[in-house]
Design an enzyme around this catalytic site. Structure first.
Site, PDB file in Angstrom:
ATOM      1  N   GLY A  79      -5.181 -33.370  22.992  1.00 17.22           N
ATOM      2  CA  GLY A  79      -4.134 -34.008  23.777  1.00 17.22           C
ATOM      3  C   GLY A  79      -4.403 -35.449  24.179  1.00 17.22           C
ATOM      4  O   GLY A  79      -5.282 -36.130  23.654  1.00 17.22           O
ATOM      5  N   CYS A  97     -15.268 -38.396  20.698  1.00 18.10           N
ATOM      6  CA  CYS A  97     -13.853 -38.155  20.431  1.00 18.10           C
ATOM      7  C   CYS A  97     -13.039 -38.325  21.717  1.00 18.10           C
ATOM      8  O   CYS A  97     -12.971 -39.423  22.249  1.00 18.10           O
ATOM      9  CB  CYS A  97     -13.667 -36.782  19.786  1.00 18.10           C
ATOM     10  SG  CYS A  97     -12.064 -36.623  18.982  1.00 18.10           S
ATOM     11  N   GLN A 128     -12.669 -41.596  24.488  1.00 16.61           N
ATOM     12  CA  GLN A 128     -11.466 -42.143  25.119  1.00 16.61           C
ATOM     13  C   GLN A 128     -11.589 -42.078  26.636  1.00 16.61           C
ATOM     14  O   GLN A 128     -11.193 -43.018  27.353  1.00 16.61           O
ATOM     15  CB  GLN A 128     -10.234 -41.375  24.636  1.00 16.61           C
ATOM     16  CG  GLN A 128      -9.999 -41.507  23.130  1.00 16.61           C
ATOM     17  CD  GLN A 128      -9.158 -40.381  22.545  1.00 16.61           C
ATOM     18  OE1 GLN A 128      -8.644 -39.519  23.271  1.00 16.61           O
ATOM     19  NE2 GLN A 128      -9.019 -40.370  21.226  1.00 16.61           N
ATOM     20  N   ASN A 146     -11.032 -36.267  14.147  1.00 13.71           N
ATOM     21  CA  ASN A 146      -9.878 -35.456  14.494  1.00 13.71           C
ATOM     22  C   ASN A 146      -9.317 -36.002  15.797  1.00 13.71           C
ATOM     23  O   ASN A 146      -9.688 -35.570  16.869  1.00 13.71           O
ATOM     24  CB  ASN A 146     -10.293 -33.985  14.659  1.00 13.71           C
ATOM     25  CG  ASN A 146      -9.166 -33.167  15.257  1.00 13.71           C
ATOM     26  OD1 ASN A 146      -8.009 -33.591  15.240  1.00 13.71           O
ATOM     27  ND2 ASN A 146      -9.495 -31.990  15.785  1.00 13.71           N
ATOM     28  N   GLY A 171      -5.683 -38.113  17.637  1.00  8.35           N
ATOM     29  CA  GLY A 171      -4.362 -38.718  17.548  1.00  8.35           C
ATOM     30  C   GLY A 171      -4.225 -39.941  18.433  1.00  8.35           C
ATOM     31  O   GLY A 171      -3.315 -40.732  18.282  1.00  8.35           O
ATOM     32  N   HIS A 185     -17.004 -37.559  15.005  1.00  8.55           N
ATOM     33  CA  HIS A 185     -17.873 -36.427  15.336  1.00  8.55           C
ATOM     34  C   HIS A 185     -19.193 -36.562  14.608  1.00  8.55           C
ATOM     35  O   HIS A 185     -19.273 -36.245  13.425  1.00  8.55           O
ATOM     36  CB  HIS A 185     -17.203 -35.103  14.952  1.00  8.55           C
ATOM     37  CG  HIS A 185     -16.088 -34.725  15.871  1.00  8.55           C
ATOM     38  ND1 HIS A 185     -16.279 -33.946  16.983  1.00  8.55           N
ATOM     39  CD2 HIS A 185     -14.772 -35.044  15.864  1.00  8.55           C
ATOM     40  CE1 HIS A 185     -15.138 -33.788  17.634  1.00  8.55           C
ATOM     41  NE2 HIS A 185     -14.199 -34.450  16.970  1.00  8.55           N
ATOM     42  N   GLU A 195     -21.627 -34.760  14.526  1.00 10.41           N
ATOM     43  CA  GLU A 195     -22.172 -33.481  14.068  1.00 10.41           C
ATOM     44  C   GLU A 195     -21.417 -32.928  12.863  1.00 10.41           C
ATOM     45  O   GLU A 195     -21.810 -31.906  12.304  1.00 10.41           O
ATOM     46  CB  GLU A 195     -22.153 -32.455  15.198  1.00 10.41           C
ATOM     47  CG  GLU A 195     -20.780 -31.883  15.569  1.00 10.41           C
ATOM     48  CD  GLU A 195     -19.888 -32.861  16.343  1.00 10.41           C
ATOM     49  OE1 GLU A 195     -20.371 -33.967  16.666  1.00 10.41           O
ATOM     50  OE2 GLU A 195     -18.721 -32.525  16.596  1.00 10.41           O
TER      51      GLU A 195
END
Ligand SMILES: Nc1ncnc2c1ncn2[C@@H]1O[C@H](COP(=O)(O)OP(=O)(O)O)[C@@H](O)[C@H]1O
Ligand SMILES: Nc1ncnc2c1ncn2[C@@H]1O[C@H](COP(=O)(O)OP(=O)(O)O)[C@@H](O)[C@H]1O
Ligand SMILES: [Mg+2]
Ligand SMILES: [Mg+2]
Lengths: 1056, 366
Positions: B224, B249, B253, B291, B293, B332, B334
Site C-alpha cells: 500500500g 522497500c 519509503q 515489488n 508501486g 529487496h 534478499e
C-alpha cells in the site's frame, strides 16, 4: 588490461569453415562484433577463410582477409596491418586457439597488439581442464571427481580410482570432439585414445559420470568494472550425457524453482567474476533432480552456439555487448537496442518459451549410429518461440523441415514394445518421436520419464499433444484447442482425416488466426523499438504501423549438409538490396545461429517455421508486394508453388519455370527440344522400367531419387546389377517418387551462377571442378575462373544460359551445372535460385551478385544496371579456389569417400594471382596439410593406370611410396619404386603423410578401404579419395615457396 | 481449455477472458504484473501484494509446484492470481502441491489462459487500475471495479502486520524489525547473520522499540501507500535518531517520509527480478528484485541523500542519512524471488550496528 583509449584499429578472427560444433553462430557473432566496433569509430580488420559468411563482406569490415587461419598467415596480416587490438573470442574455438598461438609465439608482443576482452589467463583457466578444475576448487565451486590424463595408462588408472562409468573430455576441442562415456576399461581405452589424439595438447579429463542429471546453462556477461549479469538460463530437455549442441534446449528453465535458479545464477556470477572474464561466457551445470546438489561442468569464455541461441531467445545481443565491453565500455553505458530506453546492464525477462531442436545429418549417412552422446553430431538447429511449451515444441518440429512435421514418426509406429523402450531410453534423433509413440500406446508419463530421465514436466507436455491428437481423431477436441496447443493445419488434417485446405477453411470461418507478439527483452514492461515477432493464438496482435511497401524474404531454416550458411548469406544480401531499393524487408526464418535472424538486419523478423501455413499467415498479416523465394535454398523454393496457388505474388522467375527445373524429366525434355545436350536418362518407378532404361543409357549410370537436394541417395553404378540394386534401394526408401537413371559422364564438371532478366544474362564467370564429375559439386574443389575449359565450351555455356533464361523466363538466378566430356558440354542440372556458390563467386569477382539479382527480381533490367546482352565479366586479377571441409572427425561411422552425395559441412576460399597458389591456400585453409613422411596408396583397379602418373609426381617430390600389394604391383609395373605395406600397420606406426585411397565406384565399399579412411582421419593424416585431388596436392607441393605469404584484402564493391 | 470461463474486468472497461482456476469466488483489487520468471510461490505469499491481483508476465506457472521451503509468509496474500498457463503438473522433488490445488486450498481465486502479455501492455500503457475476476464480464463487473477502494483508502499494512511483538533468538546483535508485512526472506537474512530479531507491529511506538534495547532497527517491506502510515512514520523519525536503521522497500519509503521527504505513486510500479540499480558511490550496477508501486521523490530534505537510482527510469532506489547510520533501499536485497546479489547490504547494516555499539556516545547524543 588497458583497453579503450588508443584502440583505433582492431583485428577480428573468424571461425573458419563450418564444421559440426562450429557453425553459422560465429558469423552472427562476428558480424555483430564488426558492426559494434564500427559504431565506436574503430577500423576493423577481419580475417576468416570462409567466404560464405556475411562477416567477410566488404560492407561489414573495413579490410577483409580471406586467408587460411594459421599462425603464419595471421602473423603476416598483423605485420601488414599493425592493429592496436585483437578480438579473439568471437571466432569460436578456432579463434581462441589461434589467439593463444599468437600470444605464445610472441607475435602480439612483437607488434604491440593488445588482446581485447577476456585476458589470456582467464581463457586458459577456463579452457585447460586442469587449470579450470583448480580455479573452481579455489572458488569453492563444486566440481566432479576427476583426473587429468595425458596418456592411456593414466586414463585407465584414473578411471579405476573414480569408478565406472567415466566421462572422457578432451581439452581445447569443440563440440565434444573425441569425448565419450566409457562404461568399462575396454571402452575407455578406445575413447581415451581418440580423445588424446583430438586434443591439441593431448590432455583429457577422466571424470565421474552424472548422466541423467539436469543439464543447465547460464549465459553471463561481465564488464571491466565488475558488473555481472545473466542474460538467460537454458534447460536441456535431454539430461547430462547428451552434448548441449545435440540436446533439445528450452529457455528459460522450466523445472527449476526460484531457489534452484538463483543458486545456479549466483554460482555463475561468482565464476565469471572469479575468472575475471571481460565479455560473455557460457557456464554449464549439472543439477541433481533429487537434491540441491550441483556441479560446474564447464565454462566457455567466449561467444558460443549457446550465446547465439540465448541472444535470439532473449533479444539481448551478447556478441555486440561483449565487443563493446572489450573496447572498454561498461554494461551501464551500452544501450539496449530492443527497448531503446534501457541499458545493457539488466537481465532480460521473457514472456514466452523458446525451444531449440538440433538438426542432424543422419539422413545423409544412413549407416551412421544415430545415438547421441557427449560428442556433438548436429550440423544445425532450429528455434521456435511460443507462449506455451507445446506450441513452441510443435513449431520447432515443423521448422526442422523434415517429414512429417509432427510428432508422428512413421518408423516409430512399427516398433515393438521392446524397440520402443530402447528408443525412449537411448538418446537419439528419434527419441522425441519415440516418446510420443510410447504415450500414444498408453505408457504413463512416469514410465516414460523414468526410462528417459527426462523431467516429467516435459513428458506431460508431450502427453498433452498426444491427447489432443487423439481427441481430434475422436471428434472431441475443438479446432481452437488444437491451434492453441500448437498443432498445424496439416497435423489436424491427418488426425481428423480431412484435407489440409478444409481445416484451413473451417479455421478461417471460425476466425481462428494467429496474432503476433514482440520479443522485447522485458516481458512488456517497456515499449519495444525492435520488430522481432512470433505467432501465437491469443487475443492481442502487436500490429506494426504500416509504412513503406514491403517484401518478404524466405530464409533457409536449419543448417544441414547441402543447405548451409551460403543461403543465409544470400538472404541477408537480398534484405540489404530491398532496403536500398526503398522497400521494407521482412524475413521469415527459424535458424537461431544466423545473421539473417539478427533483428538488426531486417525491418521485421518473423521467427517462424518455413511451412506453407506459417508463411501464409505472415503474408496475410504483412500484405507484401511479393515474396522472394530464391534465396533460402530448396526450403524456400519448395514453398513457391503452394504460395502461388494461394494467390501470393512470388517475385522473379515464374513458378512454372521452377517446376520444370525441379522435375528432371521435364527439364531434360526441354533441353532436348532446345538442342542442348544432356546425359541420356529417364525416370522410372519400377525395376522393369529401370531395366529398359539401362538398355538406352548404357553404363555406367547415376541412380538417384527425384526431388532432392544435396545429392541425397545418389549412386554411381558400373554394372547392371549394381544399378538395379541401387534402384531397388531408392524405391524401398520412397516408392511414391520416381527414380532417375542417367548415363554417367566422367568428364570435367563446370558450373555457372548467372543472373538473368528474361532478356539479358550476366555471367560472372565459370567454375571448374578439380575432381571429375561424379563428385558432388558441393564436395569438389573448384577454381574460379575455369582454367582448363576451352573458349568454345565457355561460349557454349553462355549460350545455353541465355537460351534457358529466355525460354523459362528466368528473372533472377540461374545456376547451371554441366559436364564437359569429349569436347561436348552436357547440362545435367539447373537451379533457378541462388546456389551454394553465390557467395564464393561474389567474393571472387568482388560484386554483390545477390543484390543485382534482387534488383532484377524487383523489375530492374540488367541493361539498366550496366550488363546488357550476354555480359561476361572480365576475369578477376586473382584466381579463387573453393575447397570443401568435412566434419568427419565427429561422424565416426560415416563414409569419408567422395561421391555424388554431398557430405561436406563447410568450405574455404583461397586467392592468389596464380592458380596453384590459390589452391595451396585453399588446401591449407581446409586443413589439408601434407607433412614429411610417406604417401600411402590404395587404388581401385579402374584407376590404377592413372594413379601411376599421380604417384610419380609424389615420388619426384621425394616422398617414399607405400602401397597395398596389388596397387604396389601396378605402380611397380609402371616403373615406380614402391614398398608394399599393410595400411593399418603403416598408419599405426606413424610416418605416413598422405593417404590416397580411391574406392571402387558405387556402393561396393570394401571394409578394408573404409577402415583405412577412418584410421587416417583418426590419426589426422590427410586422406584423399580422388586422384584429381591427389594430383592437385602434388602440384601445390611442387610449387611450394619459401618465405612469408603475400596477403591482400578483398577489394571493395567494384565501382557500384 | 476445459474449465469454467471467467474474466478479468478492469475499471477502464478492458476485459480479458480466461478459465477460472483456484477458489471459486470472485476476486477484487488493484491489478499489477510482475516479470519474475520463477518464484511464483514467493510472489503469492509476499505480504506486499496485499490487496492486489497479481498477473505473471511469464506464461508458464506452476511447473515446479509448491514447497514448504518457498513461503514468504505463512499464507498467500494476493487478492487474485492471473496466468497464461496454469500447469497441471508439478515437477520438483520438493513439491507437495499443484497450482490449482494450492490456490483452492488457500482461497485464492485466479484466472488461467489469459493473454497476459496484452494485460501487461495494457497496464503499462494505461497505468495500474482496479479490477475484478468474475464469471461474467458485463458492465456490472466494471462498476464493481470502479467501486473498489483505492490503495490509500485501505489499511493494508494493518492486515498483514502483527498484533504483538515476538522474539526470534540469536546470539548476535538484537535487531528490532518493524513488521509492516515482512517477508520471511528479510528475517532469514538477519537470522542467518546471527541476529536476535524482535518483531514489532507497525503500530509500535519508539518507546516500545526502545524498551527492547535493540542495537539496530530494520523497517520492513509492506503493502500500500506509505503516506497513510502516520504513526509508523513518527516512530521511524524517532528511532532514526537513536539506532542504526535499514529500510527495505516500504521501509525505505517510510524512512524518506520520516526524514521529511515525499513519496508518489508510479504509473505501474516495479515488479520483477531484473531491475538494474546503480550504486552512485561505486558506479556498479546490481540486478535486484523489486515489488513496489510507490517511490521516493528525488528532492530529499538536506539530512538525506540519494545513493542508488534505477538504471531504467532514474527513480530513487536508495538513500542514506548524511549524519546518522541510517540507509534504505527500494529493492529487496534478499531476493526471494530473484537475485540475492545485494545481500551484502545486510552486512553493511550490521557493520553499522557494530560500529555504533563500539562508540556509544553516538547513540547517547540523540
Ligand atoms: N561428468 C559428466 N557426466 C555426464 N555427462 C557429462 C559429464 N561431463 C560432460 N558431460 C556431457 O558431455 C557433454 C559435452 O561435454 P563438454 O566437455 O561440455 O564438451 P564441449 O566442451 O564440447 O562443450 C555435456 O554437454 C554433457 O552433456
Ligand atoms: N550425368 C552425370 N554424369 C556425371 N556426373 C554427374 C551426372 N549427373 C550428376 N553428376 C554428379 O553428381 C553430382 C550431383 O548431381 P546433381 O544433379 O547436381 O544433384 P544435386 O541436386 O544434389 O546438386 C554433380 O555435382 C555431379 O558431380
Ligand atoms: Mg559443453
Ligand atoms: Mg548439383
Amino acid at each position: 588490461m588497458p583497453t579503450g583509449d588508443g584502440i583505433k584499429k582492431v583485428l577480428v578472427i573468424g571461425s573458419g569453415p563450418i564444421v559440426i560444433g562450429q557453425a553459422a553462430e560465429f558469423d552472427y557473432s562476428g558480424t555483430q562484433a564488426c558492426r559494434a566496433l564500427a559504431e565506436e569509430g574503430i577500423e576493423v580488420v577481419l580475417v576468416n577463410s570462409n567466404p560464405a559468411t556475411i562477416m567477410t563482406d566488404v560492407e561489414v569490415a573495413d579490410r577483409v582477409y580471406v586467408e587460411p587461419l594459421t599462425l603464419e598467415y595471421l602473423t603476416q596480416i598483423i605485420a601488414q596491418e599493425r592493429p592496436d587490438g585483437l578480438l579473439g573470442t568471437l571466432g569460436g574455438q578456432t579463434g581462441l586457439n589461434l589467439t593463444l598461438q599468437l600470444s605464445d609465439a610472441g607475435v602480439l608482443h612483437r607488434y604491440g597488439v593488445v588482446l581485447l576482452g577476456t585476458p589470456l589467463e582467464a581463457i586458459q583457466n577456463a579452457e585447460d581442464r586442469e587449470r579450470f578444475r583448480d580455479a573452481m576448487v579455489g572458488m569453492a565451486e563444486p566440481v566432479l571427481r576427476s583426473a587429468i590424463a595425458t596418456d592411456l595408462a593414466a586414463a585407465l588408472s584414473a578411471a579405476a580410482a573414480i569408478g565406472y562409468p567415466v566421462v572422457v573430455r578432451p581439452a581445447f576441442t569443440l563440440g565434444g570432439t573425441g569425448g565419450g562415456i566409457a562404461p568399462d576399461p575396454d571402452a575407455l581405452a578406445a575413447i581415451a585414445r581418440r580423445g588424446l589424439a583430438s586434443s591439441p595438447i593431448s590432455q583429457v579429463l577422466i571424470e565421474q559420470s552424472v548422466v541423467g542429471w539436469k543439464e543447465i546453462e547460464y549465459e553471463v556477461m561481465r564488464d571491466a568494472a565488475g558488473t555481472c549479469i545473466t542474460v538467460c538460463n537454458m534447460e536441456n530437455l535431454d539430461p547430462m550425457g547428451v552434448h548441449t549442441g545435440d540436446s533439445i534446449v528450452v529457455a528459460p528453465s522450466q523445472t527449476l524453482s526460484d531457489a534452484d535458479y538463483q543458486r545456479l545464477r549466483s554460482a555463475a556470477l561468482r565464476i565469471i567474476d572469479g575468472l575475471k572474464i571481460a565479455g560473455g561466457c557460457n557456464i554449464q551445470f549439472a543439477l541433481d533432480p533429487r537434491s540441491d546438489a550441483y556441479y560446474v561442468i564447464e565454462v566457455n569464455p567466449r561467444v558460443s552456439r549457446s550465446s547465439a541461441l540465448a541472444s535470439k531467445a532473449t533479444g539481448y545481443p551478447i556478441a555486440r555487448v561483449a565487443t563493446k565491453i572489450a573496447v572498454g565500455l561498461r554494461l551501464d553505458e551500452i544501450a539496449n537496442r530492443v527497448t531503446g530506453v534501457t541499458m545493457a546492464a539488466f537481465e532480460p525477462a521473457l514472456d514466452y518459451v523458446v525451444v531449440k531442436i538440433p538438426r542432424w545429418p543422419f539422413d545423409k549417412f544412413p549407416a551412421m549410429d544415430r545415438r547421441l552422446g557427449t560428442q556433438m553430431k548436429a550440423t544445425g538447429e532450429v528455434m521456435a518461440i511460443g507462449r506455451t511449451f507445446p506450441e513452441a515444441l510443435m513449431k520447432a518440429v515443423r521448422s526442422l523441415d523434415l517429414r512429417p512435421g509432427s510428432l508422428a514418426s512413421p518408423e516409430a509406429a512399427d516398433w515393438t514394445e521392446a524397440q520402443l523402450a530402447r528408443a525412449v531410453a537411448e538418446p537419439s534423433d528419434l527419441r522425441l518421436f519415440a516418446i510420443a509413440e510410447a504415450l500414444r500406446r498408453g505408457w504413463t508419463t512416469d514410465a516414460v520419464a523414468g526410462l528417459s530421465s527426462i523431467d516429467p514436466y516435459f513428458i506431460a507436455q508431450i502427453m498433452r499433444l498426444v491427447a489432443c491428437e487423439r481427441a481430434l481423431a475422436a471428434g472431441t477436441a475443438s479446432l481452437a484447442d488444437a491451434k492453441r496447443l500448437g498443432l498445424s493445419d496439416a497435423v489436424i488434417a491427418t488426425c481428423t482425416g480431412q484435407p489440409e485446405a478444409a481445416v484451413r477453411a473451417q479455421r478461417v470461418a471460425e476466425g481462428l488466426t494467429p496474432v503476433y507478439k514482440v520479443v522485447d527483452t522485458c516481458a512488456g514492461e517497456f515499449p519495444a523499438a525492435t520488430p522481432y515477432y512470433y505467432s501465437t493464438y491469443e487475443e492481442e496482435d502487436e500490429r506494426p504501423l504500416p509504412a513503406r511497401p514491403r517484401i518478404i524474404v524466405l530464409g533457409s531454416g536449419p543448417i544441414r549438409i547441402g543447405q548451409g550458411i551460403e543461403f543465409d548469406y544470400s538472404t541477408v544480401h537480398a534484405v540489404w538490396a530491398l532496403r536500398e531499393a526503398g522497400y521494407e524487408a521482412v524475413i521469415v526464418n527459424n535458424n537461431p545461429e544466423t545473421v539473417s535472424t539478427d533483428f538488426d538486419i531486417s525491418d521485421r523478423l518473423y521467427f517462424e517455421p518455413l511451412t506453407f501455413e506459417d508463411v501464409l499467415h505472415v503474408v496475410e498479416r504483412e500484405q507484401p508486394e511479393g515474396v522472394l523465394v530464391q534465396f533460402g535454398g530448396q526450403t524456400s523454393l519448395n514453398l513457391a508453388a503452394p504460395l502461388a496457388a494461394a494467390g501470393v505474388r512470388v517475385l522473379g522467375t515464374p513458378v512454372e519455370a521452377l517446376d520444370i527445373s525441379e522435375d528432371r524429366q521435364k527439364f531434360y525434355d526441354l533441353l532436348e527440344r532446345l538442342g542442348v545436350r544432356c546425359p541420356v536418362g529417364g525416370a522410372t518407378m519400377t525395376l522393369e522400367g529401370a531395366r529398359a532404361l539401362l538398355d538406352r543409357t548404357g553404363l555406367p549410370v547415376l541412380v538417384r531419387p527425384s526431388y532432392v537436394l544435396g545429392g541425397r541417395g545418389m549412386e554411381i553404378a558400373e554394372t547392371g546389377a549394381q544399378a538395379l540394386a541401387a534402384v531397388a534401394g531408392v524405391l524401398a526408401a520412397d516408392a511414391s517418387h520416381p527414380v532417375l537413371i542417367d548415363r554417367y559422364l566422367p568428364g570435367m564438371e563446370v558450373e555457372v551462377d548467372a543472373i538473368c532478366d528474361r532478356e539479358d544474362v550476366l555471367i560472372p564467370g565459370i567454375m571448374e571442378h578439380v575432381e571429375q564429375a561424379g563428385v558432388h559439386s558441393g564436395d569438389s574443389i573448384a577454381l574460379f575462373p575455369a582454367q582448363h575449359l576451352p573458349d568454345a565450351a565457355a561460349e557454349r555455356i553462355g549460350e545455353i544460359a541465355a537460351l534457358l533464361s529466355r525460354v523459362l523466363g528466368v528473372q533472377g538466378f540461374l545456376n547451371l551445372q554441366c559436364v564437359y566430356y569429349e569436347g561436348t558440354v552436357y547440362v545435367f542440372e539447373a537451379n533457378l535460385r541462388a546456389s551454394r556458390t553465390v557467395p564464393f563467386v561474389s567474393k571472387a569477382v568482388g560484386l554483390p551478385l545477390v543484390q543485382i539479382a534482387t534488383r532484377v527480381m524487383l523489375g530492374d533490367a540488367l541493361a539498366d544496371l550496366g550488363y546488357s546482352g550476354l555480359h561476361r565479366l572480365a576475369p578477376p586479377s586473382r584466381v579463387a579456389v573453393k575447397a570443401p571441409v568435412f566434419s568427419m572427425d565427429k561422424l565416426y561411422e560415416a563414409e569419408a569417400a567422395l561421391g555424388p552425395e554431398m557430405r561436406s559441412t563447410g568450405e574455404v576460399m583461397g586467392r592468389d594471382a596464380d592458380p596453384v597458389g590459390a589452391l595451396s591456400r585453399a588446401l591449407l585453409a581446409a586443413g589439408v596439410v601434407v607433412g614429411p613422411g610417406a604417401v600411402f596408396a590404395a587404388i581401385a583397379d579402374r584407376e590404377k593406370g592413372r594413379a601411376a602418373g599421380v604417384l610419380g609426381e609424389f615420388a619426384r617430390l621425394g616422398f617414399p611410396i607405400l602401397a597395398t600389394p596389388q596397387t604396389a604391383a601396378a605402380l611397380t609395373a609402371a616403373g615406380l619404386s614402391v614398398q608394399v605395406d599393410d595400411p593399418m600397420r603403416a598408419l599405426g606406426a606413424g610416418g605416413v603423410a598422405l593417404v590416397i585411397n580411391t574406392p571402387t565406384v558405387g556402393h561396393d565399399r570394401t571394409r578394408a578401404g573404409f577402415a583405412l579412411r577412418r584410421l587416417a582421419l583418426e590419426r589426422r593424416v590427410p586422406c584423399v579419395t580422388s586422384l584429381d585431388t591427389a594430383a592437385a596436392i602434388a602440384r601445390v607441393l611442387a610449387a611450394r615457396r619459401e618465405g612469408p605469404p603475400i596477403v591482400e584484402p578483398l577489394a571493395g564493391p567494384a565501382s557500384s | 481449455m476445459n474449465g469454467r470461463q471467467g474474466f478479468l474486468v478492469l475499471e477502464d472497461g478492458a476485459i480479458f477472458s480466461g478459465v477460472r482456476i483456484g477458489a471459486p469466488g470472485d476476486a477484487a483489487g488493484e491489478v499489477v504484473f510482475t516479470t519474475s520468471m520463477t518464484g511464483y510461490q514467493e510472489v503469492l505469499s509476499d505480504p506486499s501484494y496485499r490487496g492486489q491481483i497479481v498477473a505473471m508476465a511469464y506464461p508458464l506457472i506452476g511447473n515446479y509446484g509448491f514447497s514448504p521451503q518457498a513461503w514468504e509468509a505463512p499464507r498467500p496474500h494476493v487478492a487474485g492470481f492471473i496466468v497464461r498457463e496454469a500447469s497441471d503438473v508439478a515437477s520438483h522433488y520438493l513439491s507437495t502441491e499443484r497450482l490449482d490445488g494450492f490456490l483452492r486450498d488457500h482461497g485464492v481465486s485466479g484466472l488461467g489462459g489469459v493473454d497476459t502479455r496484452r494485460l501487461v501492455r495494457h497496464l503499462r500503457t494505461n497505468g495500474l487500475q482496479r479490477g475484478v475476476i468474475a464469471d461474467a464480464g458485463g458492465a456490472d463487473a466494471v462498476a464493481r471495479a470502479r467501486a473498489l477502494p483505492l490503495l490509500h483508502e485501505q489499511d493494508l499494512v494493518g492486515q498483514v502486520s502483527r498484533h504483538a511483538p515476538a522474539v526470534l533468538p540469536g546470539a548476535g546483535p538484537r535487531i528490532a524489525l518493524i513488521d509492516c508485512g515482512v517477508k520471511a526472506g528479510i528475517v532469514d537474512a538477519l537470522r542467518r547473520r546471527g541476529c536476535e530479531v524482535v518483531l514489532f507491529p507497525h503500530t509500535a511506538t519508539a518507546e516500545q522499540v526502545a524498551a527492547a534495547y535493540p542495537a539496530g532497527v530494520v523497517l520492513s517491506n509492506g503493502p500500500g501507500d506509505p503516506a497513510v502510515l502516520t504513526s509508523t512514520i513518527r516512530t521511524v523519525a524517532s528511532v532514526v535518531e537513536q539506532y542504526p536503521v535499514m529500510g527495505i522497500c516500504l521501509g525505505h519509503q517510510l524512512l524518506a517520509l520520516a526524514l521529511g521527504g515525499r513519496t508518489y505513486k508510479l504509473k505501474f510500479g516495479h515488479r520483477g527480478s531484473n531491475q538494474p540499480v546503480v550504486d552512485l558511490t561505486t558506479g556498479r550496477v546490481t540486478v535486484t528484485t523489486q515489488n513496489h508501486g510507490y517511490a521516493v521523490d528525488p528532492s530529499l530534505p538536506p539530512a538525506a541523500e540519494v545513493t542508488h537510482v534505477n538504471l531504467n527510469d532514474g527513480t530513487v532506489e536508495g538513500l542514506r542519512h548524511r549524519v546518522r547510520p541510517a540507509f534504505s533501499v527500494q529493492f529487496h536485497p534478499e531476493g526471494r524471488p530473484g537475485p540475492a546479489d545485494a545481500e551484502f547490504l545486510y552486512d553493511r547494516f550490521l557493520a553499522l550496528v557494530v560500529d555504533t555499539a563500539r562508540v556509544p556516545s553516538a547513540v547517547d547524543g540523540a
